[in-house]
Design a protein around this motif. Structure first.
Motif, mmCIF file in Angstrom:
data_model
loop_
_atom_site.group_PDB
_atom_site.id
_atom_site.type_symbol
_atom_site.label_atom_id
_atom_site.label_comp_id
_atom_site.label_asym_id
_atom_site.label_seq_id
_atom_site.Cartn_x
_atom_site.Cartn_y
_atom_site.Cartn_z
ATOM 1 N N ALA A 128 3.040 -1.191 -7.961
ATOM 2 C CA ALA A 128 3.725 -1.929 -6.895
ATOM 3 C C ALA A 128 4.731 -2.914 -7.464
ATOM 4 O O ALA A 128 5.835 -3.075 -6.932
ATOM 5 N N ASP A 129 4.395 -3.595 -8.557
ATOM 6 C CA ASP A 129 5.326 -4.543 -9.167
ATOM 7 C C ASP A 129 6.532 -3.833 -9.753
ATOM 8 O O ASP A 129 7.654 -4.348 -9.696
ATOM 9 N N ARG A 131 7.930 -1.172 -8.589
ATOM 10 C CA ARG A 131 8.816 -0.746 -7.499
ATOM 11 C C ARG A 131 9.401 -1.937 -6.750
ATOM 12 O O ARG A 131 10.489 -1.837 -6.192
ATOM 13 N N ARG A 132 8.709 -3.044 -6.739
ATOM 14 C CA ARG A 132 9.173 -4.200 -5.976
ATOM 15 C C ARG A 132 10.308 -4.920 -6.680
ATOM 16 O O ARG A 132 11.286 -5.322 -6.053
ATOM 17 N N GLY A 133 10.208 -5.109 -7.976
ATOM 18 C CA GLY A 133 11.194 -5.905 -8.703
ATOM 19 C C GLY A 133 12.240 -5.098 -9.422
ATOM 20 O O GLY A 133 12.829 -5.588 -10.375
ATOM 21 N N THR A 154 -4.116 -6.492 -3.358
ATOM 22 C CA THR A 154 -3.958 -5.155 -2.778
ATOM 23 C C THR A 154 -5.155 -4.742 -1.934
ATOM 24 O O THR A 154 -5.007 -3.969 -0.988
ATOM 25 N N HIS A 223 -1.827 5.144 -6.518
ATOM 26 C CA HIS A 223 -1.287 4.250 -5.487
ATOM 27 C C HIS A 223 -1.016 5.018 -4.188
ATOM 28 O O HIS A 223 -1.293 4.515 -3.086
ATOM 29 N N CYS A 234 -0.520 -3.307 0.378
ATOM 30 C CA CYS A 234 0.806 -3.748 -0.037
ATOM 31 C C CYS A 234 1.873 -2.952 0.716
ATOM 32 O O CYS A 234 1.588 -1.946 1.359
ATOM 33 N N ASP A 236 4.607 -1.596 -0.815
ATOM 34 C CA ASP A 236 5.414 -0.897 -1.827
ATOM 35 C C ASP A 236 4.763 0.436 -2.184
ATOM 36 O O ASP A 236 4.448 0.705 -3.349
#
Length: 346
Positions: A128-129, A131-133, A154, A223, A234, A236
């Motif tokens: 998730a991190d 894809r998020r940042g 999560t 995920h 989440c 993402d």
């Protein structure tokens, strides 16, 4: 009479998600664990096209008509846990299917964290991190505190990562399996060693075939499964267009009856492999090691010839007088000579 304590066998791991060790299983327990770990057993029931289509349709009425061993074999081929009663197996097969990558890794005895374990939550947080940042996880990594905080938010794990177990280990104890197990491992330590990120390179053999998935692919598959089952909260989720998040197809489940559109491709692949192995037309290509050795020998020969040519030219030239020592060296040590007691006695 004293009741004997019962032991619970894990789904995919010989260790639980908190990292505490278990007793060495006996021969009877090993035989039992081979039937409950979700791996394919030799001599199992054959899976027909009708059974595979019932799994893809998630048809509970058609699945309930199948036998128990067939349902366990279907669970094994879709990457699900094969332990439980017949209604539990049917309910498990009717859930949203997980990616085919996870089922393939389990059949190959490669490491996959258990569903809703702390390792599962950590991989979901790292994915998730990333894809998020915009790929921040792949570039700089995350610290231990950040990973534990994001994994706890999560909601994938059934227990909090900060809760200590009976042996005093918290959820972070499973990180050693993510960093060390598998080749390549799923998570790597980023220099200076206090940051953690997903591995991005997959393992290939000499022929260039992919033999192990990268940490990014496994994390994306886990995920996606967590979002499909409603475990992850989440925003993402990985896209369904990725190859790592692709669900099982008829070719992944069926055994003897092959789908018509896939029969031709399988037959072509089998004929090409048999013709190349049984004296058919083929091209002999040198291996990578032989090519590297030949290139090294040619380079060494070129260096040896150049050295011999320089030696011959040097021997043909007349001997030259050695150059005088530089004047600055004499000036450099003149103060020491003038100050010596032997010089003053003279």
């Amino acid at each position: 009479a004293v009741a004997k304590p019962c032991t619970t066998l894990g789904d995919d791991d010989d260790q639980d998600d908190r990292g505490d060790k278990k007793d060495v299983p006996t021969t009877k327990q090993k035989k039992k664990s081979s039937k409950t770990t979700g791996t394919l057993c030799s001599g199992g029931p054959r899976i027909t096209t009708a059974a595979a289509e019932a799994v893809l349709r998630r048809d509970a009425s058609a699945l309930s008509k199948l036998s128990g061993p067939t349902l366990k074999e279907l669970c094994a081929r879709t990457g699900e846990n094969i332990a439980g009663t017949k209604p539990q197996l049917v309910a498990r097969l009717c859930e949203p299917p997980g990616p085919a990558l996870l089922a393939r890794r389990k059949r190959a005895d490669q490491y996959v964290p258990r569903d809703r374990s702390c390792g599962h939550a950590i991989l979901c947080a790292l994915d998730a991190d990333a894809r998020r940042g915009g790929g921040s996880c792949a570039s700089r990594g995350l610290s231990k505190d950040d990973v534990m905080s994001l994994a706890d938010l999560t909601g994938v794990a059934t227990t909090s990562l900060y809760t200590a177990g009976p042996m005093g280990y918290d959820g972070w104890s499973c990180a050693k399996d993510l960093v060390s197990r598998g080749e390549p491992p799923l998570v790597r330590k980023v220099n200076p060693g206090s940051l953690y990120a997903l591995t991005s390179l997959a393992a290939v053999d000499d022929a260039g075939r992919k033999v192990a998935d990268s940490g990014r692919d496994v994390a994306a598959a886990l995920h996606a499964k967590a979002h499909a089952r409603g475990w992850c909260s989440c925003a993402d989720a990985p896209p369904a267009t990725l190859d790592a998040t692709r669900g099982p197809t008829l070719a992944d489940i069926v055994d003897d009856d092959v789908a018509p559109e896939e029969a031709s491709s399988r037959a072509a692949a089998a004929s090409s492999s048999s013709s190349s192995s049984q004296g058919g037309p083929f091209v002999l290509e040198p291996s990578r090691e032989v090519a590297t050795l030949v290139a090294w020998l040619v380079a060494e020969l070129a260096v040896e010839l150049a050295w011999q040519a320089d030696a011959a030219l040097a021997s043909a030239r007349p001997t030259a007088t050695p150059p005088p020592p530089p004047a600055r060296r004499a000036r450099r040590w003149s103060w020491l000579v003038a100050a010596s007691p032997r010089r003053r006695l003279r």
